[in-house]
Motif scaffolding. Structure first.
Motif, PDB file in Angstrom:
ATOM      1  N   ALA A 260       0.744  -1.912   0.424  1.00  0.00           N
ATOM      2  CA  ALA A 260      -0.436  -0.103  -0.249  1.00  0.00           C
ATOM      3  C   ALA A 260       1.101   1.490  -0.206  1.00  0.00           C
ATOM      4  O   ALA A 260       0.812   1.979  -0.946  1.00  0.00           O
ATOM      5  N   ASP A 261       1.871   1.020   0.898  1.00  0.00           N
ATOM      6  CA  ASP A 261       3.089   2.328   0.666  1.00  0.00           C
ATOM      7  C   ASP A 261       3.709   2.993  -0.510  1.00  0.00           C
ATOM      8  O   ASP A 261       3.187   3.669  -1.484  1.00  0.00           O
ATOM      9  N   VAL A 262       3.570   1.290  -1.367  1.00  0.00           N
ATOM     10  CA  VAL A 262       3.997   1.641  -2.562  1.00  0.00           C
ATOM     11  C   VAL A 262       2.941   2.529  -3.957  1.00  0.00           C
ATOM     12  O   VAL A 262       3.527   3.272  -4.625  1.00  0.00           O
ATOM     13  N   LYS A 263       1.769   2.468  -3.759  1.00  0.00           N
ATOM     14  CA  LYS A 263       0.770   2.079  -4.476  1.00  0.00           C
ATOM     15  C   LYS A 263       0.717   3.737  -3.799  1.00  0.00           C
ATOM     16  O   LYS A 263       0.610   4.781  -5.064  1.00  0.00           O
ATOM     17  N   ASP A 264       0.621   4.084  -3.074  1.00  0.00           N
ATOM     18  CA  ASP A 264       0.341   5.977  -2.124  1.00  0.00           C
ATOM     19  C   ASP A 264       2.045   6.483  -2.938  1.00  0.00           C
ATOM     20  O   ASP A 264       0.890   7.524  -3.547  1.00  0.00           O
ATOM     21  N   ASP A 265       3.065   5.945  -3.105  1.00  0.00           N
ATOM     22  CA  ASP A 265       3.656   6.863  -3.866  1.00  0.00           C
ATOM     23  C   ASP A 265       3.687   6.980  -4.999  1.00  0.00           C
ATOM     24  O   ASP A 265       3.329   8.114  -5.456  1.00  0.00           O
ATOM     25  N   PHE A 266       3.211   5.852  -5.779  1.00  0.00           N
ATOM     26  CA  PHE A 266       2.839   5.758  -6.986  1.00  0.00           C
ATOM     27  C   PHE A 266       2.144   6.815  -7.459  1.00  0.00           C
ATOM     28  O   PHE A 266       1.765   7.555  -8.546  1.00  0.00           O
ATOM     29  N   VAL A 267       0.719   6.620  -7.415  1.00  0.00           N
ATOM     30  CA  VAL A 267      -0.426   7.259  -7.177  1.00  0.00           C
ATOM     31  C   VAL A 267      -0.136   8.911  -7.183  1.00  0.00           C
ATOM     32  O   VAL A 267      -0.556  10.228  -7.984  1.00  0.00           O
ATOM     33  N   GLU A 268       1.008   9.744  -6.141  1.00  0.00           N
ATOM     34  CA  GLU A 268       1.667  10.747  -6.505  1.00  0.00           C
ATOM     35  C   GLU A 268       2.507  11.527  -7.519  1.00  0.00           C
ATOM     36  O   GLU A 268       2.828  12.146  -7.619  1.00  0.00           O
ATOM     37  N   ASP A 269       3.230  10.523  -8.001  1.00  0.00           N
ATOM     38  CA  ASP A 269       4.221  10.666  -9.644  1.00  0.00           C
ATOM     39  C   ASP A 269       3.291  10.621 -10.442  1.00  0.00           C
ATOM     40  O   ASP A 269       3.539   9.356 -11.091  1.00  0.00           O
ATOM     41  N   GLU A 270       2.545  11.706 -10.758  1.00  0.00           N
ATOM     42  CA  GLU A 270       1.463  11.869 -11.660  1.00  0.00           C
ATOM     43  C   GLU A 270       2.826  11.571 -13.603  1.00  0.00           C
ATOM     44  O   GLU A 270       2.191  10.732 -14.516  1.00  0.00           O
ATOM     45  N   PRO A 271       3.987  12.309 -13.168  1.00  0.00           N
ATOM     46  CA  PRO A 271       4.963  11.907 -14.533  1.00  0.00           C
ATOM     47  C   PRO A 271       5.166  10.408 -14.676  1.00  0.00           C
ATOM     48  O   PRO A 271       4.901   9.975 -16.434  1.00  0.00           O
ATOM     49  N   ALA A 272       5.284   9.378 -13.274  1.00  0.00           N
ATOM     50  CA  ALA A 272       5.187   8.194 -13.834  1.00  0.00           C
ATOM     51  C   ALA A 272       3.855   7.444 -14.291  1.00  0.00           C
ATOM     52  O   ALA A 272       4.080   6.320 -14.956  1.00  0.00           O
ATOM     53  N   MET A 273       2.763   7.848 -13.790  1.00  0.00           N
ATOM     54  CA  MET A 273       1.503   7.220 -13.881  1.00  0.00           C
ATOM     55  C   MET A 273       1.669   7.412 -15.590  1.00  0.00           C
ATOM     56  O   MET A 273       1.068   6.992 -16.149  1.00  0.00           O
ATOM     57  N   ARG A 274       1.514   8.800 -16.089  1.00  0.00           N
ATOM     58  CA  ARG A 274       1.495   8.979 -17.033  1.00  0.00           C
ATOM     59  C   ARG A 274       2.526   8.423 -18.042  1.00  0.00           C
ATOM     60  O   ARG A 274       2.144   7.989 -19.170  1.00  0.00           O
TER      61      ARG A 274
END
Length: 917
Positions: free
Chosen positions: A539-553
């Motif tokens: 869950a910590d990785v999930k939260d960090d990932f969704v905060e990183d918008e460039p990575a998601m895009r």
């Protein structure tokens, strides 16, 4: 100069005089002289009105000379001056008719007829041209004509590229219709399509192959004829072309041929019955064997290697031995970095793994599965050689292919003595290729917890060492992914973290860094997604990932690339079944501990961020991808993601706007049973509140009905039933055609059953759906049938305490009684409480309920005089009078107006009289 001009004018004469001369010549039949006189007159004439008359007259001359182009031109010049010049209009009409421009001629004579409505010549010409235009349109739009036009454009050297592309696409669409496919076939279409293939132009070959696919689909005779005329070896050579779209299209053609002959395609086409394997003649069976062995021979040829094989061709294994299994394993074992390897595409080995899995899934009994495992075991063991490292890595790579395909088979082989040790040993090899193959094998092998534990204790230090020391980017990213997978071996069980606090976040950060690096090749960045797929169980990785918008895009953009790997992360949530938790506690089994950040508030927040970053577009592109990699399990995963994204009604508009509605349709009809249910539920959520024209444009809306009806089942949970009913209610409000479609899918009995449901919301949703369906004449006829309680149920539902339920039931009754007068009388016989229930409706506090009650009363007053008399003699008259006398009130105006209409109708029938009398 001036004197010369005057002299010329004098020589040419007066324009009116020249015009008159021309008229005389015309009357005498001297057409050429008349044209000469009119032409001279035009040269000297300055008066526009006179010019118009001369042009009109010369037009008549050109008609006589059958020079229709000049005749139409002169008539047009006369009409430009006087738009109501009836003679010029008719002459242009005659000229245009001769030129074949019937539509333009029709417009001219139409104007003539409007100016002189009684002119028989104009009316006769109007009728004749109308008939000719209809015949021409019929001919032009006939299938034969359309087919010929398409081929004429494709073979033309003069037509531009855009026209040819359009013609090719039209031909493909035409072939998908049974009538169109038959006309193409009858008009020597197969030979013409072969000519297109022989041109050697990629776009022509692609169009021809796709058209052949449409012609074969669901039709045994055409499929057989095409095999005869085109020849399998020719199609195989086309499939081997170095053009991915052509290879895939040819693969699809083979699959269409196979399904048409075998009956493997269960869809209904309205075409002739397909051939069933168990009942075919040897003549047809020959084609299956021929097809299979041709593919078998192609698998390991050095000409080209493309495992774009039709997935269902694997089913032929029940007729022939598994001779091709070793060849497919050979493909899986290829190591491109070594010399003398088979030529392959980027996805060949992965697709070979999918094929191995399909072969294994189709096996029907344990002896066949044992045989399959024995063949694989023998092949892998035969490749191990302590003196030949190339053979060893070939064996390990083949094992990786099995682990990506039939995992149970691969997992059993990994458990053999010395195999895991070989993987770990290869990791410490000095050769980079050995490390590359070994790391990939470890990644695929560590899916099972027991394997992961072994590797954690034996291989983690090696992977870390490789990651730190190697300069080879391919090895570095794979080592990182291996560490990611091992770090996520405990899944989302917070109590079973494999690595120290913060380690998984560091690994994920590195993966995101690689993912966002545009200088890296696509394949390497895909491996970064692979790593994140394992780590996002934390869950910590999930939260960090969704905060990183460039990575998601960046991830979503990669997902849109053709044949990109699926986004497999668990960013949203994992379903927890409370009953299973209680059962585990009771049996004293380990109960997974939920991470604090996996609670609903955190999940909702992640959903919002994913939607904002464009996850729906990426998912929609993945669904559309024409790729063998999109397995049933992948489709199920996509359906689960869509379902999680659509939970909040506020987010459904965003999903529709990015193509989510259209993407869910194929997921709802193909894949695993669980996946189809999830997709149907997500579809129901969207259809319940969206405008169908926007969410499912065009004919797609009719494809949505069947998946929605499938949720009306007692095996589905209440939420699925409720959302399905709401979505069908929305669709039923759109058009009568959709209402008929819902009926044809046999949804009506299910909806009626849910009207008896104890759950208030489901009962209300079912009644609202029925309220919209009763607009359909076919539904009304069901209520008029004798021997059922459908009408009684509606009347009784009107007496329920729930306002929304009353609105729906009373609305349905109002529409039924308005459409079918017989139901007004029938309603009085279904229950003795009918009058009391109607009185309650008319006295209801809710204006909507009251209005519907008044409308029902009005319908009954209009339906039958005896019934009207009975109503007026009851206490209902007092209620109607009371409501009708109320002052105008915007909130209750509809009910007041309806009450006044009832009183007025009673007066018209003579049942009551005005107070003044």
């Amino acid at each position: 100069m001036i004197c010369f001009f005057v002299f010329q004018m004098g020589e040419m004469g007066d324009p009116v005089q020249l015009k008159d001369e021309g008229n005389k010549h015309f009357q005498a039949g001297e057409i050429d002289k008349a044209i000469e006189s009119y032409t001279k007159a035009l040269k000297v004439c300055k008066d526009k009105k006179v010019q118009a008359v001369i042009f009109r007259n010369r037009s008549a001359c050109f008609l006589k000379k059958e020079n229709y182009t000049s005749a139409a031109s002169d008539a047009s010049k006369a009409i430009d001056v006087d738009a109501a010049d009836i003679k010029a209009l008719y002459r242009r009409c005659q000229a245009l008719e001769k030129l074949g421009k019937l539509d333009m001629a029709f417009k001219d004579v139409q104007r003539c007829a409007a100016l002189e409505p009684k002119n028989k010549t104009f009316l006769e010409t109007l009728r004749r041209l109308g008939a000719e235009i209809q015949q021409k349109l019929k001919t032009s739009f006939s299938t034969d004509s359309r087919v010929q036009n398409m081929f004429d454009i494709l073979f033309s050297e003069e037509e531009d590229k855009e026209k040819k592309e359009k013609a090719a696409n039209n031909l493909i669409v035409l072939a998908r219709e049974d009538a169109g496919a038959e006309r193409i076939f009858q008009n020597n279409g197969v030979a013409l399509l072969m000519q297109l293939i022989e041109t050697g132009k990629a776009e022509m070959i692609l169009a021809a192959i796709r058209t052949l696919s449409g012609m074969c689909t669901g039709h045994r005779a055409r499929a057989t004829a095409i095999i005869h005329m085109v020849r399998i070896e020719k199609l195989c050579s086309i499939m081997a072309m170095d053009h991915e779209e052509i290879a895939l299209a040819t693969c699809n053609l083979f699959q269409c041929i196979y399904e048409s002959l075998s009956g493997a395609d269960n869809r209904v086409y309205g075409k002739e019955e397909a051939l069933v394997l168990g009942k075919i003649y040897y003549y047809y069976y020959y084609y299956f064997i021929y097809l299979f062995f041709y593919f078998y021979c192609m698998v390991c040829t050095r000409v080209i290697l493309r495992i774009h094989l039709p997935s269902r061709v694997a089913k032929i294994r029940d007729r022939v031995p598994l001779l091709g299994l070793k060849k497919i394993l050979k493909v899986c074992g290829q190591v491109p970095e070594l010399p003398d390897q088979l030529p392959m595409t980027e996805n060949t080995q992965l697709i070979a793994s999918v094929l191995l899995n399909k072969l294994y899934d189709d096996l029907r009994c344990d002896p066949e599965r044992d045989n399959y495992r024995d063949v694989c075991d023998e092949y892998i063991k035969g490749k191990f050689d302590p003196n030949d490292m190339d053979k060893n890595i070939h064996a390990i790579n083949a094992l990786s292919g099995l682990l990506q395909g039939p995992f149970d088979v691969g997992n059993a082989l990994v458990g053999r003595q010395g195999v895991m040790e070989m993987m770990v040993a290869l990791c410490s090899s000095e050769r980079e290729v050995d490390q590359l193959v070994a790391i990939e094998a470890i990644i695929h092998a560590s899916t099972k917890m027991s394997r992961a534990s072994f590797i954690i204790s034996n291989g983690v230090s090696l992977l870390k060492d490789i990651y730190k020391k190697t300069k080879n980017e391919k090895i570095k990213i794979r080592a990182l992914v291996g560490l990611c997978k091992l770090g996520s071996a405990g899944g989302d069980d917070y109590s079973m973290r494999q690595f120290a606090e913060g380690s998984t976040e560091k690994l994920a950060k590195q993966c995101r860094k690689w993912l966002c690096n545009p200088t890296l090749d696509v394949r390497t960045r895909k491996w970064a997604i692979e790593g994140l797929a394992y780590l996002t169980s934390d869950a910590d990785v999930k939260d960090d990932f969704v905060e990183d918008e460039p990575a998601m895009r960046a991830m979503f953009e990669l997902a849109k690339v053709r044949q990109a790997k699926t986004i497999r992360g668990q960013i949203l949530k994992k379903e927890i079944i409370p009953e299973m938790v209680q059962l585990a506690k009771f049996s004293k089994q380990h109960v997974p501990e939920q991470h604090p950040k996996d609670k609903k508030d955190f999940i909702d927040s992640r959903v919002k961020k994913l939607l904002k970053a464009g996850v729906t577009s990426a998912l929609a592109v993945m669904v559309k991808a024409d790729s063998s990699i999109l397995t049933d399990q992948t489709k199920e995963m996509l359906a689960r993601v869509f379902l999680a994204l659509s939970e909040d009604p506020k987010d459904r508009g965003t999903i529709v706007a990015h193509g989510g509605g259209k993407a869910l349709i194929p997921l709802a009809v193909e894949g695993t049973d669980a996946g189809k249910i999830k997709a149907c539920h997500a579809l129901a959520r969207i259809a319940a509140i969206s405008n169908p024209d926007i969410a499912f444009p065009g004919e797609r809306v009719y494809e949505v009905v069947r998946p929605l009806v499938s949720l009306l089942n007692t095996e589905r949970d209440g939420t699925q039933n409720f959302d399905a009913l709401r979505s069908l209610t929305n669709l039923a409000a759109k058009s009568d055609k959709l209402r008929l479609k819902i009926m044809k899918e046999k949804a009506l009995p299910e909806i009626e059953n849910y009207m008896f449901e104890e759950h208030e919301q489901i009962r209300q949703a079912a009644t609202e759906c029925m309220c919209n369906l009763v607009c359909c004449k076919e539904v009304q006829e069901r209520y008029m049938e004798d021997g059922n309680d459908k009408l009684k149920l509606l009347v009784l539902l009107c007496s329920e305490e729930d306002d929304k339920l009353q609105i729906a039931a009373a609305g349905a009754l109002a529409m039924l009684t308005a459409a079918q007068k017989k139901l007004c009388v029938k309603m009085t016989k279904v229950t003795v409480q009918w009058l009391e229930i109607l009185q309650r409706l008319c006295l209801h506090d809710n204006p909507q309920v009251q209005h519907r009650g008044m409308v029902i009363i009005f319908n009954m007053l209009e339906a039958d005089e005896e019934l009207a008399k009975k109503l007026i003699e009851s206490e209902l008259l007092e209620i109607l009078s009371y409501v009708a006398k109320q002052e105008d009130n915007p909130k209750r105006q509809d009910a007041i107006d309806a009450a006044r209409a009832c009183v007025s109708r009673a007066m018209d029938l003579g049942l009551i009289k005005p107070f003044t009398q």
